[in-house]
Design a protein around this motif. Sequence first.
Motif: not given
Length: 2048
Positions: A108, A666, A718-722, A725-726, A729, A760
Amino acid sequence: MAAAERRAFAHKINRTVAAEVRKQVSRERSGSPHSSRRCSSSLGVPLTEVVEPLDFEDVLLSRPPDAEPGPLRDLVEFPVDDLELLLQPRECRTTEPGIPEDGKLDAQVRAAVEMYTEDWIITHRRYQHLSAVYSPITAETQRERQKGLTRQVFEQDASGDERSGPEDSDDPRHSSGSPDDTPRSSGASGIFDLRNLAADSLLPSLLERAAPEDVDRRNEALRRQHRPRALLTLYPAPDEDEAVERCSRPEPPREHFGQRILVKCLSLKFEIEIEPIFGILALYDVREKKKISENFYFDLNSESMKGLLRAHGTHPAISTLARSAIFSVTYPSPDIFLVIKLEKVLQQGDISECCEPYMVMKEADTAKNKEKLEKLRLAAEQFCTRLGRYRMPFAWTAVHLANIVSSAGQSDRDSDSEGERRPAWTDRRRRGPQDRTSSGDDTCSFSGFRPATLTVTNFFKQEAERLSDEDLFKFLADMRRPTSLLRRLRPVTAQLKIDISPAPENPHFCLSPELLHVKPYPDPRGRPTKEILEFPAREVYAPHTSYRNLLYVYPHSLNFSSRQGSVRNLTVRVQYMAGEDPSQALPVIFGKSSCSEFTREAFTPVVYHNKSPEFYEEFKLRLPACVTENHHLLFTFYHVSCQPRPGTALETPVGFTWIPLLQHGRLRTGPFCLPVSVDQPPPSYSVLTPDVALPGMRWVDGHKGVFSVELTAVSSVHPQDPHLDKFFTLVHVLEEGAFPFRLKDAVLSEGTVEQELRASLAALRLASPEPLVAFSHHVLDKLVRLVVRPPVIGGQIVNLGRGAFEAMAHVVSLVHRSLEAAQDARGHCPLLAAYVYYAFRLPGTEPNLMGGAPPVTVQPATLARGPGRPASLYLARSKSISSSNPDLAVAPGSVDDEVSRILATKLLHEELALQWVVSGSAVREAVLQHAWFFFQLMVKSMALHLLLGQRLDTPRKLRFPGRFLDDIAALVGSVGLEVITRIHKDAELAERLNASLAFFLSDLLSLVDRGFVFSLVRAHYKQVATRLQSAPNPAVLLTLRMDFTRILCNHEHYVTLNLPCCPLSPPASPSPSVSSTTSQSSTFSSQAPDPKVISMFELSGPFRQQHFLAGLLLTELALALEPEAEGASLLHKKAISAVHSLLCGHDADPRYAEATVRARVAELYLPLLSLARDTLPRLHDFAESSGQRSRLASMLDSDTEGEGDMGGTINPSVAMAIAGGPLAPGSRASISQGPATAARSGCALSAESSRTLLVCVLWVLKNAEPALLQRWAADLALPQLGRLLDLLYLCLAAFEYKGKKAFERINSLTFKKSLDMKARLEEAILGTIGARQEMVRRSRERSPFGNQENVRWRKSVTHWRQTSDRVDKTKDEMEHEALVDGNLATEASLVVLDTLEIIVQTVMLSEARESVLGAILKVVLYSLGSAQSALFLQHGLATQRALVSKFPELLFEEDTELCADLCLRLLRHCGSRISAIRTHASASLYLLMRQNFEIGNNFARVKMQVTMSLSSLVGTTQNFSEEHLRRSLKTILTYAEEDVGLRDSTFAEQVQDLMFNLHMILTNTVKMKEHQEDPEMLIDLMYRIARGYQGSPDLRLTWLQNMAGKHAELGNHAEAAQCMVHAAALVAEYLALLEDSRHLPVGCVSFQNISSNVLEESAISDDILSPDEEGFCSGKHFTELGLVGLLEQAAAYFTMGGLYEAVNEVYKTLIPILEAHRDYKKLAAVHGKLQEAFTKIMHQSSGWERVFGTYFRVGFYGARFGDLDEQEFVYKEPSITKLAEISHRLEEFYTERFGEDVVEIIKDSNPVDKTKLDPQKAYIQITYVEPHFDTYELKDRVTYFDRNYGLRTFLFCTPFTPDGRAHGELPEQHKRKTLLSTDHAFPYIKTRIRVCHREETVLTPVEVAIEDMQKKTRELAFATEQDPPDAKMLQMVLQGSVGPTVNQGPLEVAQVFLAEIPEDPKLFRHHNKLRLCFKDFCKKCEDALRKNKALIGPDQKEYHRELERNYSRLREALQPLLTQRLPQLLAPTTASSLRNSLNRASFRKADV
């Protein structure tokens, strides 16, 4: 004019033979009467259908590349280097890249770093900047191009003082106003003056006789010189509202900043200085309750204070010494405060105690408190030494920013912070949610305020219980209230000075929030300014562009109340641990002020003796690039003992807690409430959270959460959004293939990952917008990658195309929605546009990241990484991609050969097209909303595919596979259909889609088979056409289609796309039959018209086929201009604007600079000429406004109504009959032949549209090949040619120069700013406001979108801001406008002139040429008559000379009008102030005379017309300059003298006569203006002018009538009548020449009885007047009827003047005419009037009742009188005018004229001696005179009327004595009798007549006595014989005769002269005569007394007796004197002695 036209028409009709007519009519067949343009065209393809275009690529292949010469070659095909790849280095704000250098990065971070460092990759169309899409023609660019224009000289701008030529610079005062240079009126002196004038320069070759061809060639060469290349540069830029094609390159993605303010901390000073104080600044938004910036720490302590902490400090890093900070505010609002907090070193005692000294002690009392201070300093020093690393809260204050921004006026306001808080903000309305969206608050902007320095004086002490942010917000809210609680608190007094100003653009010495140096950073040692990171109050949607990875830690509170032991002074230590060993604390915590840059630990401030403290601390950490499971934050809690007690440590750890930073991969952020352990945590604690109860650990408060802390990350990794993020990843796992993988709680194997990935993808739409936008580039890149490189899972390719496509659609939608406010005019989201343009690349094919052999290794050198300068890398030509398989980007032989080959075949554009075509409805809707994005993505993908795959050399047809093209076709079809179907539901979307589709097709033209794209366009057109038939509102669809066409036509290779170089193939018809060739013969060419040429000029099939795009564009225009088109005015504007903007583009395009190339380009627009010609009736008529211009309304048009037709053609219906029935089938239908009525109906074009259309026509005429135009003109039928000329006429009118005054006038009007402002300005300039307002309103109502306000382009009417915001222009701007307007007018006129010359060339050979030539000449004349520049007039006059010399019969045989017009124009220009114009005009006039002379040996016609013109010119023009005209007259004289060819003829002599005559008329006319106030002089001048027109009876008659009018006005009826009599005599003279009629007067002679003056009217020489010469005496008065009218007027005037006897004479002439006409009604009236006249004569027989006038002699002496000097006149004044009256009137008049003290009236009547007069003065001598008749005359002059009519001789007497006195004793009283004879008899046509002869006789005293006595006797006789008797008068006369007069009565006269007999025998006769007089006198007295006795009443008896007594006394006295005898009567003695002896003796005796 009508009469003349009728006559001309009659002539012509006789000449037209039936066969001609048949030919003509069959040629002009117009189908059915209502046929419209739609169906006409030589191929028969209606305009509403689109023809099949030629196959572009085939056509090009069939032509050898070198078929075209030189510059034209570039038009054949697109340039080779059309497409190129650019690598543009990404701009980096900081000097260091700022990316982590750590070795191993996870996927990432690696992806992020890559993304933030790679260069932009741009596919660039090298020539695109030449099209209007990217470099639009705007007012600014036009102004740029207009630089260097030459100023055109215009007559109306060259006012009297601005002379143009050097030889014009003689004294400007020399106008006729000054008497000293006014030429004399006498003929001789006039000639003299003209001889002495200087002539203008002569035209050298004028008198040579050259062949007409040579002249034409020379003229053309001269016309071609110095012409502006680009016509449209001179015309206002195209309307921006219509510019749908306008695009701008997106801005490259940049870091987001709000409005930036710079805060500088200057000084901080307290009343006492005892310890260091530290400051913290931050911004807070009260309304959002949010801290909106990170902290800025500053330290303003003095060196001595800093020294106290030396023990604790390391050497401070320079970055921590900053004293100024730049804050960014994205959402400015009035609720923002700048909060300043102060801290000090921890010391014993709570905050209040520590603040006390600061609040109590004053600086002024320093001496008083010396000891106290010393004590305090000492204590402080101890605390610093011991507790220097801890801080405690001290004080705070806040500055309300809105106050600064709104009132940053006073430069230095010393106000306490209370004062800052004005209550003004309290009444601001709370903004509702609706205006939250606006990016800034209107009321508050932080960008442009005046910098302010403020001194904050009041600080509030911190309260230990209220340190949290919540409390702060309460305080701040309270501060804004007027009754703030804070005001009641006692402040800490201090002085903090800070500067607040808007931040400069690129500040020097700046550090980014990561402490990187921002460019420019000149010197690393300079004190830095810190950029403070913003935490925006609301979401900010901007993609990340640089690497940023920060973590903020906010401890909020701690509750140790239940903790036992000594825990009171608590501090929290923060550390970032990479492992559990204490040594693994990383130095990532940013230092504050005056310390090191990064530290491994940091402490919160201590609140003294508080077990549950609150914190306001902010720790800022730099996150390592790779955060692992072991990374955690460790918090250690300490008790600090403030007092040094032995045995107690300084700090005691009292608790521990921690936060692991990663959870399921995360980053953990957000608020935490953590339990605190009492013991040190056990090993491997860091992977668990403190919530997990570890065995054997003690917890504070039983494992409850007692420490609340918040973590915030600001990270572009780090997007800081689930959901994001998923997604990331999963993608990275697939890329690295690291299975199995743990995702949250589940473990993913290869089997389950596909399903997770699909889920996703679907869940991406749920991501929150802010992070989605921030990571949009990442997301889109990954999605593209999934489409193009499907992941291989377990050896299987997983095709995720559809899912990825849908996800892409949703992401694009979400991004769009978030950034709605930022969309550009076309609804594009700039962020996405920038992504496609800069960031998007094909995965794995990056030019610098390709697998296998890399291509050009792009060295920084080749890339030229300058700041933002793209390095052009033509990479497509580098042949080093994997050699074996060019499709492959991966070198063969790598891992999975087969798989990668399949991978490589997936191409993004093919996938996108396919997925789009097959997509389901929901996705399709999302894609349609933002179709532009997918189109652009496809285009870039295709371009990259061609460039990187080196397919640019492939023929276009082979570049892309067929299935892809099929998909494209299907796609275009379906999107096109959507446009059509949605237009009524969602107009805005339809509009956007329409534009996107057009742009897509335009882009495809650069990439794929162009024939294919044309077929797509045609298919789309067909779709629209089908829909049009059923559409409820077709105008809307048409509007869209026009926009579509316009965008396509704005392709940068538009010209090439139209195949300009291939010759048009003629219409595919069989070879023409014989009949059709004859029927097609045209007006001018004997052979049949050339079908090729015709099809080039019409929207024919071949034209539209070959010039496909141009055909579409012009067809749109043609359809819009149809009379019955709907929504017309809007469509007109759109269609015309489209053409105009294209032509502007061509003008500005350097590729078409050469004339040959231009001509080819112009061929694409030739049908515009026919179009405009046929729209002519509906164009705005610019020529209407000024009355004097008669339109040449299609002189040659068969459509003109009725008999006024002057054409060589006949009314169509008549013609049809002659032609005999149905028309030949092969005849050529012409567009223009709709019936006249139809053509004139339909919606008229607005002035603005018309003008633009005309300028386009001029462009075509200017740039087209002249030979081609000539061939076309030759093929035109007469009416069409007529309309073409009309069109040219209109062009002249439309672009006529308005003059600087007009611009100033327009400027002074102030306009309301309205939508229609532009139109109004235009209208004001064109002078057509008014009637059009109504039309504008109507067209608004007719607008296709009705009143839907949501239609976007309605909003965009506000585009043309640049002019509307400032209507009032500066002087320079107006100057510039006038300059450009002048150049435009000149160029437009010259283009018209060029075209006229071409038409003349064509016409030379034709039969019907007269009518055409007449029309051409009218256009030329119009051009010469309108306001033109000197430059144009030189060429215009040259053309006019050439025309006249080629076709003299035009002027001299046919129509007089033309000759008259021409003379008038030439004369006007002869009077120009500009010498160049005069030179040419006088040359033209001279040649005109010569031409006329050569035809008929005299030039009577020109003579007369010139004379008439002069009259009307001087009469009507206000600012006429006669001195310049004189100069031209002299020039013409000079030509005549130098003309060798005509030496032997009378020509020169005639010219001379004419010139002198003109000169005289001119002089008089000019003077007339001067003498407007002086009636006599005025009439005199009118008289002179009339005399000058002796040669042109029409004009003389006019002037006689003018004089009559003036006289009547002044009440001189007798004179008015005389004028009428003269006029009648003039007419009679003319009629007598024509025919010999018994009843008509025989000329002037017949009028002699009325006035002897009339004979002067017979002076008409034969060369002047040959009655058969047409155009002479053509006025309505030169008929019998006219004569009758004049005579009746004369009679009426005579009646009014009381001259009844003359009335009879007039009627004597009139009655025979009436009798001959048997007009008994008039006869009755005449006789009635005669009866009245005779009755009045009877009643007023004595004549006293009719007073005819009083006469005075007036002499003028003095140079000031000009030509009146030394002239004598007899003035006729109204009767009973006293001498004093006329004297007063003249004195007053001339005083006013010459000034005070200049005019003197000479009181006596003696002869004036000129030498004794003052030359500076003006003298007037006025004498009363009486008519004088000789005795023989008196026999005839019986009545009073006779004695007052026809007077020529006048008498006045002047008494004098020998010694010079006027009066003396009787013996010496002499008398001078003066007899004056005048030129004419009174009454005449003027009231003063010059004295032509004077006779003087001197009377001796005795003769004087005789005259006196005779007069007395006459008076007595008259009074006595009067009938009826008048007693009063009788008594008056008697009293004067017999009364006892003292001096010089009858008695004294007798005593003086009769007492002695004279010695001189010569005097005997007088003596005797006097005696006889006295005898007669006595007799008359007796008669009078007798009469009186009979008349008196009793009351007067006594008076009568007294009279009788007096009489007898007189008689006695006279008796002896009268009886005396003269000696010679007694004896013939001669002795003188006797006489002497007799001398006086006897008298004496008698006396005695």
